[in-house]
Design a protein around this motif. Structure first.
Motif, mmCIF file in Angstrom:
data_model
loop_
_atom_site.group_PDB
_atom_site.id
_atom_site.type_symbol
_atom_site.label_atom_id
_atom_site.label_comp_id
_atom_site.label_asym_id
_atom_site.label_seq_id
_atom_site.Cartn_x
_atom_site.Cartn_y
_atom_site.Cartn_z
ATOM 1 N N HIS A 117 0.830 -1.207 0.000
ATOM 2 C CA HIS A 117 0.000 0.000 0.000
ATOM 3 C C HIS A 117 0.863 1.255 0.000
ATOM 4 O O HIS A 117 2.010 1.246 0.452
ATOM 5 C CB HIS A 117 -0.900 0.035 1.231
ATOM 6 C CG HIS A 117 -1.975 -0.989 1.221
ATOM 7 N ND1 HIS A 117 -3.231 -0.757 0.714
ATOM 8 C CD2 HIS A 117 -1.974 -2.276 1.655
ATOM 9 C CE1 HIS A 117 -3.969 -1.849 0.844
ATOM 10 N NE2 HIS A 117 -3.225 -2.789 1.404
ATOM 11 N N GLY A 118 0.276 2.337 -0.476
ATOM 12 C CA GLY A 118 0.925 3.637 -0.454
ATOM 13 C C GLY A 118 -0.097 4.710 -0.735
ATOM 14 O O GLY A 118 -1.259 4.429 -1.056
ATOM 15 N N THR A 119 0.325 5.961 -0.626
ATOM 16 C CA THR A 119 -0.565 7.081 -0.911
ATOM 17 C C THR A 119 0.286 8.276 -1.334
ATOM 18 O O THR A 119 1.474 8.368 -0.997
ATOM 19 C CB THR A 119 -1.405 7.447 0.331
ATOM 20 O OG1 THR A 119 -2.373 8.436 -0.029
ATOM 21 C CG2 THR A 119 -0.533 7.991 1.460
ATOM 22 N N LEU A 127 5.251 10.461 -2.888
ATOM 23 C CA LEU A 127 4.590 9.176 -2.693
ATOM 24 C C LEU A 127 5.048 8.614 -1.357
ATOM 25 O O LEU A 127 6.253 8.541 -1.089
ATOM 26 C CB LEU A 127 4.948 8.215 -3.822
ATOM 27 C CG LEU A 127 4.405 6.788 -3.687
ATOM 28 C CD1 LEU A 127 2.892 6.774 -3.903
ATOM 29 C CD2 LEU A 127 5.094 5.851 -4.686
ATOM 30 N N ILE A 128 4.107 8.209 -0.520
ATOM 31 C CA ILE A 128 4.411 7.635 0.783
ATOM 32 C C ILE A 128 4.071 6.151 0.737
ATOM 33 O O ILE A 128 2.942 5.775 0.378
ATOM 34 C CB ILE A 128 3.590 8.306 1.908
ATOM 35 C CG1 ILE A 128 3.604 9.834 1.768
ATOM 36 C CG2 ILE A 128 4.096 7.857 3.263
ATOM 37 C CD1 ILE A 128 4.946 10.458 1.882
ATOM 38 N N ASP A 165 -1.639 -0.452 5.604
ATOM 39 C CA ASP A 165 -2.343 0.549 4.803
ATOM 40 C C ASP A 165 -2.070 1.937 5.360
ATOM 41 O O ASP A 165 -1.850 2.114 6.566
ATOM 42 C CB ASP A 165 -3.843 0.250 4.821
ATOM 43 C CG ASP A 165 -4.578 0.816 3.614
ATOM 44 O OD1 ASP A 165 -3.942 1.533 2.813
ATOM 45 O OD2 ASP A 165 -5.785 0.539 3.476
ATOM 46 N N VAL A 166 -2.091 2.938 4.471
ATOM 47 C CA VAL A 166 -1.842 4.323 4.862
ATOM 48 C C VAL A 166 -2.842 5.223 4.144
ATOM 49 O O VAL A 166 -3.246 4.938 3.013
ATOM 50 C CB VAL A 166 -0.400 4.769 4.531
ATOM 51 C CG1 VAL A 166 0.612 4.049 5.388
ATOM 52 C CG2 VAL A 166 -0.075 4.538 3.048
ATOM 53 N N ALA A 167 -3.231 6.313 4.789
ATOM 54 C CA ALA A 167 -4.178 7.247 4.185
ATOM 55 C C ALA A 167 -3.982 8.632 4.776
ATOM 56 O O ALA A 167 -3.740 8.776 5.981
ATOM 57 C CB ALA A 167 -5.617 6.783 4.418
ATOM 58 N N VAL A 168 -4.081 9.657 3.934
ATOM 59 C CA VAL A 168 -3.968 11.040 4.389
ATOM 60 C C VAL A 168 -5.352 11.536 4.791
ATOM 61 O O VAL A 168 -6.314 11.413 4.031
ATOM 62 C CB VAL A 168 -3.384 11.946 3.290
ATOM 63 C CG1 VAL A 168 -3.280 13.383 3.784
ATOM 64 C CG2 VAL A 168 -2.006 11.445 2.851
#
Length: 372
Positions: A117-119, A127-128, A165-168
């Motif tokens: 996962h990334g965001t 990109l993180i 998972d990651v999310a802003v």
């Protein structure tokens, strides 16, 4: 290990921009249908792919991958997306999200693997990615420069083992991280190496500095309840999908929600945990934020919940794992490992068949900035 990494790079370097036969066939058959969602899949002949979905279950393009992909990061303003290797893989591929043209391929640096996962940050310049270190087992977040060929600029702390998972968040400054707590290593493939000492948590951290803002740990009898996937509602609530790694008969919640009431576990799922094989796959709010869909692929079910976590409907879908918001409020799109695609009406629980193909859809479906 180095030979495996070089082999991955060699495969990536030889990838075509997109599968020309599949792309041409899709354009001819469907009139160049616009992509609406992205998903990974496996075809009997073509192998592992990152594919687009259009309205009605059309497939505008498919991009070959060297191994199974997992999920995607979608750029906030450009027609750009990145697909990540399934944990604990090391490859990532950036591509044009409307045409499927391959734009760049890169890998996790030495002694790191991706978590699938990334965001992108709100500016779209960074990109993180969720990663883990081989030597220490610590989680970390990679920071990559989009306009410099995804050159790695820095790392932020992962605040635990196994960030997934990651999310802003809507404030554009805070990053939510599902810290799964599970240690893996590419040499051990997907073997879970630390079940006795797992320490999962939902973490909120400052996107710019990596500073920990708040941590919501799962402790005691729930220390083996791995937080895996996240969804943000339009107003900033966070829903978390979980997978339990302990006693198969334990009554554990499988969904957690962070909202104005605080961090809470959805107790209604405790009594269902054993029947759901204590495993949830994807989770997503609809575009209104009033409904929440959770996939339970081991039980062949998609659950439709309201924003408080009450179960309203169950939809049967064999090996159904990918689920995403459709463009219309109160609607979801779901995919299964038998190649079936359906649209779900959250209010009624009724489904509309979209497609059935001789392929296997994988874990996630990701919307391409759906509107209305």
């Amino acid at each position: 290990m180095e030979l495996a990494r070089r082999a991955t790079l060699a495969i990536l370097a030889g990838l075509p921009f997109a599968d020309p036969v599949l792309a041409m066939a899709a354009a001819t058959e469907h009139g160049g249908a616009a992509p609406r969602w992205l998903g990974c899949r496996t075809e009997p002949v073509s192998g592992d792919q990152a594919a687009a979905l259009g309205n009605g279950g059309t497939s505008p393009f498919a991009l070959h991958l060297p191994a199974r992909g997992h999920s995607f990061a979608v750029h906030p303003t450009r027609e750009l997306a990145v697909v990540f290797a399934r944990r604990p893989g090391v490859f990532a591929v950036a591509f044009h999200s409307r045409t499927g043209e391959r734009l760049a391929a890169f890998e996790a640096e030495a002694n790191r693997h991706f978590a699938g996962h990334g965001t992108f940050d709100p500016s779209g310049r960074l990109l993180i990615t969720a990663e883990n270190k081989f030597d220490t087992g610590d989680g970390t977040l990679g920071v990559y420069a989009v306009d410099e060929g995804f050159r790695k600029l820095a790392e932020l702390p992962g605040h635990g083992i196994g960030p997934h998972d990651v999310a802003v968040l809507p404030d554009g400054k805070t990053l939510a991280v599902a810290v799964g707590g599970i240690l893996t290593h590419p040499q051990s493939k997907r073997l879970k190496l630390n079940l006795d000492t797992m320490a999962p948590s939902l973490v909120l951290m400052d996107l710019g500095s990596g500073r920990l803002v708040e941590r919501f740990p799962l402790e005691g009898q729930l220390h083996q309840l791995s937080l895996r996937h996240l969804s943000l509602s339009p107003t900033g609530e966070i829903a978390c999908a979980c997978q339990f790694q302990g006693d198969a008969d334990a009554a554990v919640p499988l969904v957690a929600i962070l909202d104005r009431q605080g961090f809470r576990l959805v107790d209604e799922l405790r009594g269902r945990a054993a029947g759901l094989r204590q495993y949830t796959g994807s989770i997503t709010y609809d575009t209104s934020g009033a409904w929440l869909a959770v996939s339970c692929p081991k039980a062949h079910r998609i659950l439709v919940l309201d924003r408080d976590g009450a179960i309203h409907h169950e939809v049967a879908l064999e090996d159904g794992c990918g689920v995403a918001a459709a463009g219309t409020p109160g609607r979801f799109v779901a995919s299964g490992g038998t190649g079936r695609l359906v649209e779900i009406n959250a209010a009624s629980g009724e489904t509309e068949e979209l497609a059935q193909a001789a392929l296997a859809w994988d874990n996630h479906l990701v919307p391409l900035h759906l509107r209305g």
